[in-house]
Write a protein that holds these residues in place. Structure first.
Motif, PDB file in Angstrom:
ATOM      1  N   HIS A   1      30.642  55.680  40.571  1.00  0.00           N
ATOM      2  CA  HIS A   1      29.287  55.865  41.062  1.00  0.00           C
ATOM      3  C   HIS A   1      28.520  54.669  41.276  1.00  0.00           C
ATOM      4  O   HIS A   1      27.431  54.435  41.714  1.00  0.00           O
ATOM      5  N   THR A   2      28.980  53.561  40.735  1.00  0.00           N
ATOM      6  CA  THR A   2      28.376  52.233  40.929  1.00  0.00           C
ATOM      7  C   THR A   2      29.190  51.037  41.709  1.00  0.00           C
ATOM      8  O   THR A   2      30.240  50.929  41.259  1.00  0.00           O
ATOM      9  N   PRO A   3      28.430  50.572  42.581  1.00  0.00           N
ATOM     10  CA  PRO A   3      29.102  49.246  43.338  1.00  0.00           C
ATOM     11  C   PRO A   3      29.220  47.962  42.372  1.00  0.00           C
ATOM     12  O   PRO A   3      28.158  47.967  41.447  1.00  0.00           O
ATOM     13  N   THR A   4      30.157  47.160  42.707  1.00  0.00           N
ATOM     14  CA  THR A   4      30.188  46.108  41.708  1.00  0.00           C
ATOM     15  C   THR A   4      30.155  44.817  42.557  1.00  0.00           C
ATOM     16  O   THR A   4      30.865  44.636  43.787  1.00  0.00           O
ATOM     17  N   VAL A   5      29.463  43.686  42.314  1.00  0.00           N
ATOM     18  CA  VAL A   5      29.470  42.502  43.026  1.00  0.00           C
ATOM     19  C   VAL A   5      30.363  41.551  41.991  1.00  0.00           C
ATOM     20  O   VAL A   5      29.787  41.255  40.851  1.00  0.00           O
ATOM     21  N   LEU A   6      31.236  40.721  42.342  1.00  0.00           N
ATOM     22  CA  LEU A   6      31.908  39.891  41.724  1.00  0.00           C
ATOM     23  C   LEU A   6      31.504  38.325  42.211  1.00  0.00           C
ATOM     24  O   LEU A   6      32.006  38.071  43.194  1.00  0.00           O
ATOM     25  N   ALA A   7      30.782  37.834  41.411  1.00  0.00           N
ATOM     26  CA  ALA A   7      30.653  36.250  41.745  1.00  0.00           C
ATOM     27  C   ALA A   7      31.405  35.505  41.155  1.00  0.00           C
ATOM     28  O   ALA A   7      31.320  35.254  40.021  1.00  0.00           O
ATOM     29  N   LEU A   8      32.009  34.663  42.035  1.00  0.00           N
ATOM     30  CA  LEU A   8      33.316  34.122  41.662  1.00  0.00           C
ATOM     31  C   LEU A   8      33.134  32.589  42.207  1.00  0.00           C
ATOM     32  O   LEU A   8      32.510  32.175  43.297  1.00  0.00           O
ATOM     33  N   SER A   9      33.667  31.629  41.219  1.00  0.00           N
ATOM     34  CA  SER A   9      33.563  29.963  41.429  1.00  0.00           C
ATOM     35  C   SER A   9      34.420  29.592  42.549  1.00  0.00           C
ATOM     36  O   SER A   9      35.633  30.127  42.565  1.00  0.00           O
ATOM     37  N   ARG A  10      34.167  28.702  43.196  1.00  0.00           N
ATOM     38  CA  ARG A  10      35.286  28.028  44.119  1.00  0.00           C
ATOM     39  C   ARG A  10      35.751  26.709  43.074  1.00  0.00           C
ATOM     40  O   ARG A  10      36.913  26.460  43.456  1.00  0.00           O
ATOM     41  N   GLN A  11      35.032  26.145  42.386  1.00  0.00           N
ATOM     42  CA  GLN A  11      35.540  24.973  41.386  1.00  0.00           C
ATOM     43  C   GLN A  11      36.273  25.384  40.293  1.00  0.00           C
ATOM     44  O   GLN A  11      36.230  26.808  39.597  1.00  0.00           O
ATOM     45  N   GLY A  12      37.154  24.765  39.798  1.00  0.00           N
ATOM     46  CA  GLY A  12      38.222  25.170  38.767  1.00  0.00           C
ATOM     47  C   GLY A  12      37.185  25.305  37.316  1.00  0.00           C
ATOM     48  O   GLY A  12      36.429  24.464  37.123  1.00  0.00           O
ATOM     49  N   LEU A  13      37.385  26.189  36.444  1.00  0.00           N
ATOM     50  CA  LEU A  13      36.814  26.402  35.233  1.00  0.00           C
ATOM     51  C   LEU A  13      37.795  26.369  34.149  1.00  0.00           C
ATOM     52  O   LEU A  13      38.792  27.286  34.007  1.00  0.00           O
ATOM     53  N   PRO A  14      37.474  25.767  32.986  1.00  0.00           N
ATOM     54  CA  PRO A  14      38.375  26.009  31.811  1.00  0.00           C
ATOM     55  C   PRO A  14      38.170  27.308  31.084  1.00  0.00           C
ATOM     56  O   PRO A  14      37.342  27.791  31.235  1.00  0.00           O
ATOM     57  N   ALA A  15      39.488  27.619  30.584  1.00  0.00           N
ATOM     58  CA  ALA A  15      39.410  28.967  29.892  1.00  0.00           C
ATOM     59  C   ALA A  15      38.448  28.748  28.565  1.00  0.00           C
ATOM     60  O   ALA A  15      38.507  27.946  27.886  1.00  0.00           O
ATOM     61  N   VAL A  16      37.631  29.604  28.452  1.00  0.00           N
ATOM     62  CA  VAL A  16      36.807  29.810  27.242  1.00  0.00           C
ATOM     63  C   VAL A  16      37.229  30.906  26.320  1.00  0.00           C
ATOM     64  O   VAL A  16      36.793  30.958  25.158  1.00  0.00           O
ATOM     65  N   ARG A  17      37.869  31.831  26.779  1.00  0.00           N
ATOM     66  CA  ARG A  17      38.569  32.877  25.951  1.00  0.00           C
ATOM     67  C   ARG A  17      40.156  32.477  25.630  1.00  0.00           C
ATOM     68  O   ARG A  17      40.956  33.016  26.451  1.00  0.00           O
ATOM     69  N   THR A  18      40.430  31.738  24.439  1.00  0.00           N
ATOM     70  CA  THR A  18      41.539  31.475  24.170  1.00  0.00           C
ATOM     71  C   THR A  18      42.282  32.045  22.998  1.00  0.00           C
ATOM     72  O   THR A  18      43.437  32.043  22.385  1.00  0.00           O
ATOM     73  N   ILE A  19      41.728  33.202  22.525  1.00  0.00           N
ATOM     74  CA  ILE A  19      42.204  33.816  21.317  1.00  0.00           C
ATOM     75  C   ILE A  19      42.370  35.322  21.879  1.00  0.00           C
ATOM     76  O   ILE A  19      41.152  35.893  22.350  1.00  0.00           O
ATOM     77  N   HIS A  20      43.113  36.237  21.643  1.00  0.00           N
ATOM     78  CA  HIS A  20      43.302  37.316  22.701  1.00  0.00           C
ATOM     79  C   HIS A  20      42.753  38.443  21.852  1.00  0.00           C
ATOM     80  O   HIS A  20      42.613  38.758  20.693  1.00  0.00           O
ATOM     81  N   LYS A  21      42.121  39.193  22.856  1.00  0.00           N
ATOM     82  CA  LYS A  21      41.251  40.445  22.342  1.00  0.00           C
ATOM     83  C   LYS A  21      41.748  41.603  23.112  1.00  0.00           C
ATOM     84  O   LYS A  21      41.552  41.562  24.360  1.00  0.00           O
ATOM     85  N   SER A  22      42.225  42.746  22.453  1.00  0.00           N
ATOM     86  CA  SER A  22      42.657  43.572  23.427  1.00  0.00           C
ATOM     87  C   SER A  22      41.439  44.485  23.905  1.00  0.00           C
ATOM     88  O   SER A  22      41.498  44.947  24.873  1.00  0.00           O
ATOM     89  N   ALA A  23      40.223  44.361  23.148  1.00  0.00           N
ATOM     90  CA  ALA A  23      39.035  45.153  23.792  1.00  0.00           C
ATOM     91  C   ALA A  23      38.522  44.350  25.100  1.00  0.00           C
ATOM     92  O   ALA A  23      38.483  43.163  24.988  1.00  0.00           O
ATOM     93  N   ASN A  24      37.997  45.046  25.849  1.00  0.00           N
ATOM     94  CA  ASN A  24      37.202  44.526  27.071  1.00  0.00           C
ATOM     95  C   ASN A  24      35.823  44.195  26.549  1.00  0.00           C
ATOM     96  O   ASN A  24      35.078  44.985  26.465  1.00  0.00           O
ATOM     97  N   LEU A  25      35.556  43.120  26.135  1.00  0.00           N
ATOM     98  CA  LEU A  25      34.424  42.359  25.534  1.00  0.00           C
ATOM     99  C   LEU A  25      33.251  42.371  26.964  1.00  0.00           C
ATOM    100  O   LEU A  25      32.181  42.538  26.447  1.00  0.00           O
ATOM    101  N   SER A  26      33.817  42.193  28.239  1.00  0.00           N
ATOM    102  CA  SER A  26      32.797  42.079  29.131  1.00  0.00           C
ATOM    103  C   SER A  26      32.250  43.492  29.356  1.00  0.00           C
ATOM    104  O   SER A  26      31.074  43.800  29.980  1.00  0.00           O
ATOM    105  N   GLU A  27      32.740  44.568  28.824  1.00  0.00           N
ATOM    106  CA  GLU A  27      32.393  45.823  29.019  1.00  0.00           C
ATOM    107  C   GLU A  27      30.794  46.383  28.447  1.00  0.00           C
ATOM    108  O   GLU A  27      30.052  47.033  29.031  1.00  0.00           O
ATOM    109  N   ARG A  28      30.455  45.402  27.384  1.00  0.00           N
ATOM    110  CA  ARG A  28      29.272  45.486  26.978  1.00  0.00           C
ATOM    111  C   ARG A  28      28.182  44.551  27.622  1.00  0.00           C
ATOM    112  O   ARG A  28      26.866  44.498  26.958  1.00  0.00           O
ATOM    113  N   GLY A  29      28.573  43.846  28.599  1.00  0.00           N
ATOM    114  CA  GLY A  29      27.585  43.119  29.579  1.00  0.00           C
ATOM    115  C   GLY A  29      27.392  41.634  28.767  1.00  0.00           C
ATOM    116  O   GLY A  29      27.398  40.685  29.461  1.00  0.00           O
TER     117      GLY A  29
END
Length: 511
Positions: A353-381
């Protein structure tokens, strides 16, 4: 008449003609009247020639003649191209407002209504439907019963697996495999971190998702190579490849977004389409309607900041994140790396019921999540990406390409004994929906300095900087206050003061 003056009409007309969408029939109510007056006040387009020029089957009829309408519709159904039926009509037929702009909505005068009913020979009271008309409508409503029954029999004749898949797709449910596919992908990325643009991250995610979600239909407004919206398994939809799941929309951002909304409303399809973030300006009316209609269209908007570089301020979005975030019922994700991008896609494809806007970069970004987490951390905003090692004195809140800057600043501040927490906030809307206790754990009160970091305007950030236990004397924002410029990305970030050093200096000044 007025609708055909809108620019989006030509986008739709041109695309439908190119794709030979023969199931599309448009009846044009040609009454030569707009709200201001006759059409020639503002337009002199030959609409019949316009449609013909775009490859349409065209007919011209008396729009008040039921038999002519029926004959034209039958001919349109047989055509191998989209069909336009020009129906010459009189607005407010039979009333004193006939053929005037008053016919649009000024028909409330009791005497005018009485006179019009007399012309029509209409004797029924207000809100009364004569029995003969009601009966005719009911008969018409039964015409589809046999077709429906035959369709249900065909559906029941296929395997239970195919039936279950059909019902899953039309219910808008994600396949059971999706969660495990995303988790496996995230684990691979955390074990083998890469510096890539999040538009490329998105393509990598789609290569994992699309093979298990046959209902996804992707596309781009003439920027496929830049938006990275076509996965390896996708064939192009065209006149001879109707099975294709990738659409070349051409330079038609509004038409693309509007058509995707229609596809989502139809059901059975998960549409997503890409363009540059700055060109949300062109897609905006349809993006707003997606939110209003509560359909889960996914808008893939790449080149999300001054980080796109030399194309300059015409193409560099600075206010566009704020515009989308201010729209009710819209989730705006600005992921910091490949893992957050994968989590954003999982959430977007799970929405009904909700549209999504994905704002994505042109330039390369380093990984900031280097330890695996099964949970979807982004789900809580928003979530704590890295906490302070000493007594917490600083909270840095960042999104997208600026999260890595916040982490670099944290490393330097911690080396000086200044306890610093970094909060990644990929989706403000989802964070705002969390219960107060979670928000308080992420953004506690106290005397901590609180700085927001994003290569966009400040609008929308003050809730997290001044509200949620923040203090104005201890808060600031590092981002854009005007338009960008044409230069390499690194030069621009330095010029506009969106750097690790600028963050460190601002923290110390507030401390």
């Amino acid at each position: 008449d007025g609708c055909l003056m809108e620019g989006v009409s030509q986008e739709a007309i041109g695309l439908a003609g190119r794709q030979e969408l023969s199931k599309l029939i448009v009846l044009w109510d040609d009454n030569n009247i707009t709200i201001d007056g006759t059409v020639d006040l503002a337009d002199r387009t030959d609409q019949i020639q316009r449609f013909k020029a775009s490859g349409w089957h065209v007919q011209k009829i008396d729009g008040h003649d039921p038999e002519a309408i029926d004959t034209a519709l039958m001919a349109a159904k047989k055509a191998n191209k989209p069909s336009m039926i020009a129906c010459k009509t009189h607005i407010a037929l039979g009333s004193s407002a006939q053929d005037t702009s008053k016919g649009h909505g000024a028909l409330t005068d009791p005497q005018l209504i009485a006179d019009t009913k007399k012309v029509y020979g209409w004797s029924a009271d207000e809100f009364e439907i004569p029995a003969s008309i009601k009966s005719a409508w009911e008969d018409i409503g039964q015409r589809g019963a046999t077709d429906r029954q035959e369709w249900e029999e065909r559906l029941s004749s296929v395997s239970s697996n195919k039936q279950n898949e059909f019902h899953r797709v039309f219910a808008g449910k994600i396949p059971k495999k999706l969660t495990s596919v995303i988790r496996t992908f995230k684990k691979q990325m955390s074990e083998n971190p890469q510096k890539v643009a999040t538009r490329k991250s998105s393509e990598m995610v789609l290569n994992a998702i699309n093979p298990i979600m046959p209902e996804t239909v992707g596309g781009s407004a003439d920027l496929s190579g830049s938006n990275n919206t076509r996965s390896k398994d996708m064939d192009v939809f065209d006149t001879v490849t109707r099975h294709g799941r990738y659409i070349h929309w051409g330079v038609r951002e509004h038409g693309m977004a509007a058509a995707m909304n229609g596809m989502a409303l139809h059901g059975g399809i998960r549409p997503y389409g890409g363009t540059f973030m700055c060109f949300t300006d062109y897609a905006r009316p349809a993006m707003r309607l997606a939110a209003l209609m509560k359909v889960p269209t996914v808008f893939v908007m790449t080149h999300d900041s001054i980080g796109l570089g030399e194309d300059g301020p015409t193409h560099q979005p600075v206010e566009h994140l704020a515009i989308s975030r201010s729209t009710p019922n819209t989730h705006v994700f600005r992921p910091a790396d490949t893992i957050e991008t994968a989590e954003a896609w999982e959430i977007a494809l799970s929405s009904n019921h909700t549209p999504t806007v994905l704002a994505l970069s042109r330039q390369g970004l380093p990984a900031v999540r280097t330890i695996h987490k099964s949970a979807n951390l982004s789900e809580r905003g928003a979530y704590v990406l890295a906490d302070s090692e000493d007594k917490r004195q600083v909270i840095l809140i960042a999104t997208g390409s600026e999260v890595s800057l916040a982490l670099e600043a944290r490393t330097a501040l911690q080396a000086e004994g200044i306890g610093t927490r970094v909060v990644s906030m990929p989706c403000m809307e989802l964070f705002a929906e969390q219960d107060p206790s979670y928000r308080k754990r992420v953004l506690p009160g106290g005397a901590s300095v609180r700085i927001g970091i994003e290569a966009g305007v400040r609008q929308g950030w003050d809730r997290w900087l001044l509200g949620e236990r923040g203090r104005e004397a201890k808060s600031d924002f590092i981002g854009m206050s005007g338009f960008g410029a044409s230069a390499p990305a690194n030069t621009l970030f330095e010029h506009f003061g969106i750097t690790t050093q600028a963050i460190i200096e601002r923290v110390k000044a507030l401390l």
